[in-house]
Design a protein around this motif. Structure first.
Motif, PDB file in Angstrom:
ATOM      1  N   ASN A 180     -98.422 -64.915 -10.385  1.00  9.80           N
ATOM      2  CA  ASN A 180     -97.808 -66.013 -10.239  1.00  9.80           C
ATOM      3  C   ASN A 180     -98.314 -67.126 -11.171  1.00  9.80           C
ATOM      4  OD1 ASN A 180     -96.906 -68.214  -8.280  1.00  9.80           O
ATOM      5  ND2 ASN A 180     -98.447 -69.121  -8.342  1.00  9.80           N
ATOM      6  N   LEU A 181     -99.424 -67.244 -11.420  1.00 14.98           N
ATOM      7  CA  LEU A 181     -99.887 -67.859 -12.560  1.00 14.98           C
ATOM      8  C   LEU A 181     -99.477 -68.162 -14.358  1.00 14.98           C
ATOM      9  CD1 LEU A 181    -103.557 -68.085 -12.315  1.00 14.98           C
ATOM     10  CD2 LEU A 181    -101.604 -70.050 -11.567  1.00 14.98           C
ATOM     11  N   ILE A 182     -99.646 -65.678 -14.300  1.00 14.37           N
ATOM     12  CA  ILE A 182     -98.598 -65.877 -15.867  1.00 14.37           C
ATOM     13  C   ILE A 182     -97.669 -65.141 -15.783  1.00 14.37           C
ATOM     14  CG2 ILE A 182    -101.329 -65.214 -16.459  1.00 14.37           C
ATOM     15  CD1 ILE A 182    -100.425 -62.216 -16.448  1.00 14.37           C
ATOM     16  N   ALA A 183     -96.686 -65.233 -15.056  1.00 16.81           N
ATOM     17  CA  ALA A 183     -95.430 -64.637 -15.305  1.00 16.81           C
ATOM     18  C   ALA A 183     -94.114 -65.995 -15.885  1.00 16.81           C
ATOM     19  CB  ALA A 183     -94.538 -63.696 -13.928  1.00 16.81           C
ATOM     20  N   GLY A 184     -93.244 -65.295 -16.791  1.00 15.07           N
ATOM     21  CA  GLY A 184     -92.383 -67.007 -17.308  1.00 15.07           C
ATOM     22  C   GLY A 184     -90.887 -66.624 -16.203  1.00 15.07           C
ATOM     23  N   ASN A 185     -91.367 -65.668 -15.440  1.00 14.65           N
ATOM     24  CA  ASN A 185     -90.275 -65.158 -14.659  1.00 14.65           C
ATOM     25  C   ASN A 185     -89.790 -65.792 -13.316  1.00 14.65           C
ATOM     26  OD1 ASN A 185     -88.032 -64.162 -12.727  1.00 14.65           O
ATOM     27  ND2 ASN A 185     -86.830 -63.696 -14.778  1.00 14.65           N
ATOM     28  N   ARG A 186     -89.072 -67.201 -12.618  1.00 12.04           N
ATOM     29  CA  ARG A 186     -89.865 -67.986 -11.759  1.00 12.04           C
ATOM     30  C   ARG A 186     -89.382 -66.421 -10.823  1.00 12.04           C
ATOM     31  NH1 ARG A 186     -86.712 -73.353 -11.363  1.00 12.04           N
ATOM     32  NH2 ARG A 186     -88.114 -74.442 -12.911  1.00 12.04           N
ATOM     33  N   SER A 187     -88.039 -65.872 -10.312  1.00 14.90           N
ATOM     34  CA  SER A 187     -88.407 -65.115  -9.503  1.00 14.90           C
ATOM     35  C   SER A 187     -90.020 -63.889  -9.330  1.00 14.90           C
ATOM     36  CB  SER A 187     -87.406 -63.111  -9.705  1.00 14.90           C
ATOM     37  OG  SER A 187     -86.895 -62.852 -10.781  1.00 14.90           O
ATOM     38  N   TRP A 188     -90.455 -63.654 -10.407  1.00 12.69           N
ATOM     39  CA  TRP A 188     -91.742 -62.658 -10.294  1.00 12.69           C
ATOM     40  C   TRP A 188     -92.784 -63.218 -10.188  1.00 12.69           C
ATOM     41  CZ3 TRP A 188     -92.348 -57.696 -10.859  1.00 12.69           C
ATOM     42  CH2 TRP A 188     -91.450 -56.857 -11.765  1.00 12.69           C
ATOM     43  N   ARG A 190     -92.382 -66.077  -8.008  1.00 10.33           N
ATOM     44  CA  ARG A 190     -92.465 -65.716  -5.881  1.00 10.33           C
ATOM     45  C   ARG A 190     -92.902 -64.664  -4.921  1.00 10.33           C
ATOM     46  NH1 ARG A 190     -87.696 -68.710  -7.198  1.00 10.33           N
ATOM     47  NH2 ARG A 190     -86.514 -66.329  -6.956  1.00 10.33           N
ATOM     48  N   LEU A 191     -92.289 -63.631  -6.433  1.00 13.36           N
ATOM     49  CA  LEU A 191     -92.512 -62.482  -5.326  1.00 13.36           C
ATOM     50  C   LEU A 191     -94.324 -61.713  -5.540  1.00 13.36           C
ATOM     51  CD1 LEU A 191     -92.146 -59.441  -4.995  1.00 13.36           C
ATOM     52  CD2 LEU A 191     -91.981 -58.650  -7.721  1.00 13.36           C
ATOM     53  N   GLY A 192     -95.059 -63.043  -6.691  1.00 18.38           N
ATOM     54  CA  GLY A 192     -96.117 -62.567  -7.192  1.00 18.38           C
ATOM     55  C   GLY A 192     -96.960 -63.379  -5.454  1.00 18.38           C
ATOM     56  N   ARG A 193     -96.295 -64.706  -5.313  1.00 20.90           N
ATOM     57  CA  ARG A 193     -96.829 -65.492  -4.194  1.00 20.90           C
ATOM     58  C   ARG A 193     -96.712 -64.718  -2.813  1.00 20.90           C
ATOM     59  NH1 ARG A 193     -94.275 -69.412  -6.816  1.00 20.90           N
ATOM     60  NH2 ARG A 193     -92.757 -69.604  -5.949  1.00 20.90           N
ATOM     61  N   ARG A 194     -95.746 -64.567  -2.294  1.00 26.50           N
ATOM     62  CA  ARG A 194     -95.702 -63.381  -1.640  1.00 26.50           C
ATOM     63  C   ARG A 194     -96.334 -62.029  -1.287  1.00 26.50           C
ATOM     64  NH1 ARG A 194     -88.409 -62.745  -1.519  1.00 26.50           N
ATOM     65  NH2 ARG A 194     -88.516 -65.204  -1.371  1.00 26.50           N
ATOM     66  N   VAL A 195     -96.556 -61.538  -2.710  1.00 27.81           N
ATOM     67  CA  VAL A 195     -97.247 -60.250  -2.679  1.00 27.81           C
ATOM     68  C   VAL A 195     -99.644 -60.845  -2.074  1.00 27.81           C
ATOM     69  CG1 VAL A 195     -98.613 -58.972  -3.569  1.00 27.81           C
ATOM     70  CG2 VAL A 195     -96.276 -58.549  -3.795  1.00 27.81           C
ATOM     71  N   ALA A 196     -99.269 -62.176  -2.695  1.00 26.65           N
ATOM     72  CA  ALA A 196    -100.546 -63.219  -1.971  1.00 26.65           C
ATOM     73  C   ALA A 196    -101.012 -63.357  -0.841  1.00 26.65           C
ATOM     74  CB  ALA A 196    -101.067 -63.920  -3.260  1.00 26.65           C
ATOM     75  N   TRP A 197     -99.763 -63.707  -0.309  1.00 22.87           N
ATOM     76  CA  TRP A 197    -100.029 -64.119   0.895  1.00 22.87           C
ATOM     77  C   TRP A 197    -100.298 -62.698   1.783  1.00 22.87           C
ATOM     78  CZ3 TRP A 197    -101.649 -68.880   2.564  1.00 22.87           C
ATOM     79  CH2 TRP A 197    -100.890 -69.720   2.150  1.00 22.87           C
ATOM     80  N   GLY A 198     -99.066 -62.371   1.182  1.00 23.63           N
ATOM     81  CA  GLY A 198     -99.333 -60.739   2.822  1.00 23.63           C
ATOM     82  C   GLY A 198    -100.709 -60.185   2.491  1.00 23.63           C
ATOM     83  N   ALA A 199    -101.267 -59.650   1.503  1.00 20.20           N
ATOM     84  CA  ALA A 199    -102.224 -59.266   0.842  1.00 20.20           C
ATOM     85  C   ALA A 199    -103.166 -59.845   1.131  1.00 20.20           C
ATOM     86  CB  ALA A 199    -102.616 -58.561  -0.591  1.00 20.20           C
ATOM     87  N   GLY A 200    -103.194 -60.979   1.562  1.00 19.40           N
ATOM     88  CA  GLY A 200    -104.743 -61.681   1.631  1.00 19.40           C
ATOM     89  C   GLY A 200    -104.837 -61.998   3.187  1.00 19.40           C
ATOM     90  N   ALA A 201    -103.273 -61.728   3.323  1.00 20.60           N
ATOM     91  CA  ALA A 201    -103.891 -62.553   5.452  1.00 20.60           C
ATOM     92  C   ALA A 201    -104.977 -60.894   6.300  1.00 20.60           C
ATOM     93  CB  ALA A 201    -102.079 -62.470   6.134  1.00 20.60           C
TER      94      ALA A 201
END
Length: 282
Positions: A180-188, A190-201
């Motif tokens: 989420n922090l280093i990806a230049g593509n917005r789709s990546w 968004r995917l990083g945020r979803r993975v972070a939220w799901g994995a964090g939960a």
């Protein structure tokens, strides 16, 4: 890993496959050799130690196949004395003791195997079989359905497995945050945020399960009666009133110890004191 099966104890009992530890050879380039000298000097004794345990495990399986159950039990005990504890050794040790009709030690080692592998149907099957052979069948008080569900959920994985899954999810959360922090593509992103939220939960859930299991492990201690017949007293004194009698293989909760005495609680709520030498903790 290549596996071969060892004979079953009886038509109704189950055993684990005999396992071999394979040696792997790797070649290291000469420029890297000296960089690993220190590591290899430390690793070599550990490798020899592991090979010794594997050799003993194979020897114990061969003795069991030959019907030398006392010798097989002694060999498995030798593996445990080396500090090599795993569910397969405890399980095969329980099988050997079951053949020797030492049902207390059989149940003790099946319980230890089950602690390390909650999902093994073979361990549960043989544990139930051994419990059918003992004298005391202590009924458990009825529990609500939700308590049964929670207890079943907590017992799906061992403490080590829960810790491993929790670590995996925390790593995935870190990777998702990094993406989420280093990806230049917005789709990546968004995917990083979803993975972070799901994995964090999921990581938080496994952390809670780990804390619960660790608390249970440290506060709820259980043991097995190993002697044929044990008198349970109302106090830690041989002259105290006889409360009830337990027989080999009975399971109890170990609540307190005082010198050579242990205070135990049964599943039906009975409480008393017995000699510590007559029992062993799981």
């Amino acid at each position: 890993m290549k596996k071969t099966s060892i004979p079953k104890i009886s038509p109704t009992e189950k055993t684990i496959p005999q396992k071999k530890v394979l040696r792997h050879r790797t070649s290291v380039g000469f420029p890297l050799l000296w960089a690993f000298v220190g590591f290899l000097c430390t690793f070599a004794p550990m490798r020899i130690f592991a090979d010794e345990a594997a050799s003993l495990f194979q020897q114990g399986n061969q003795q069991y196949q030959a019907g030398q159950y006392a010798e097989a039990a002694a060999t498995y005990e030798e593996i445990l004395a080396l500090g090599k504890e795993n569910w397969q050794v405890y399980y095969n040790l329980g099988n050997a003791y079951f053949k020797l009709r030492q049902h207390g030690k059989a149940i003790l080692n099946y319980e230890r195997a089950l602690q390390r592998n909650r999902r093994s149907e073979d361990v549960r099957f043989n544990l139930d079989l051994a419990n059918l052979a003992i004298t005391d069948h202590i009924p458990e008080p009825p529990r609500s359905l939700i308590v049964v569900w929670i207890d079943a959920a907590l017992n799906v994985f061992s403490l080590q497995q829960v810790a491993l899954f929790g670590l995996i999810f925390w790593v995935l959360m870190f990777l998702g945050l990094t993406a989420n922090l280093i990806a230049g593509n917005r789709s990546w992103q968004r995917l990083g945020r979803r993975v972070a939220w799901g994995a964090g939960a999921a990581g938080l859930l496994f952390a809670l399960i780990f804390a619960t299991l660790l608390y249970r492990q440290r506060t709820e201690r259980y043991g097995i009666v190993l002697q044929k017949r044990v008198i349970v007293h109302s106090a830690p004194d041989a002259e105290a009133t006889e409360a009830f009698i337990l027989h080999e293989g009975a399971k109890f909760q170990l609540q307190e110890e005082s010198g050579q005495w242990a205070r135990v609680r049964l599943a039906d709520g009975k409480v008393g004191w017995l000699r510590r030498e007559a029992v062993e903790a799981i």
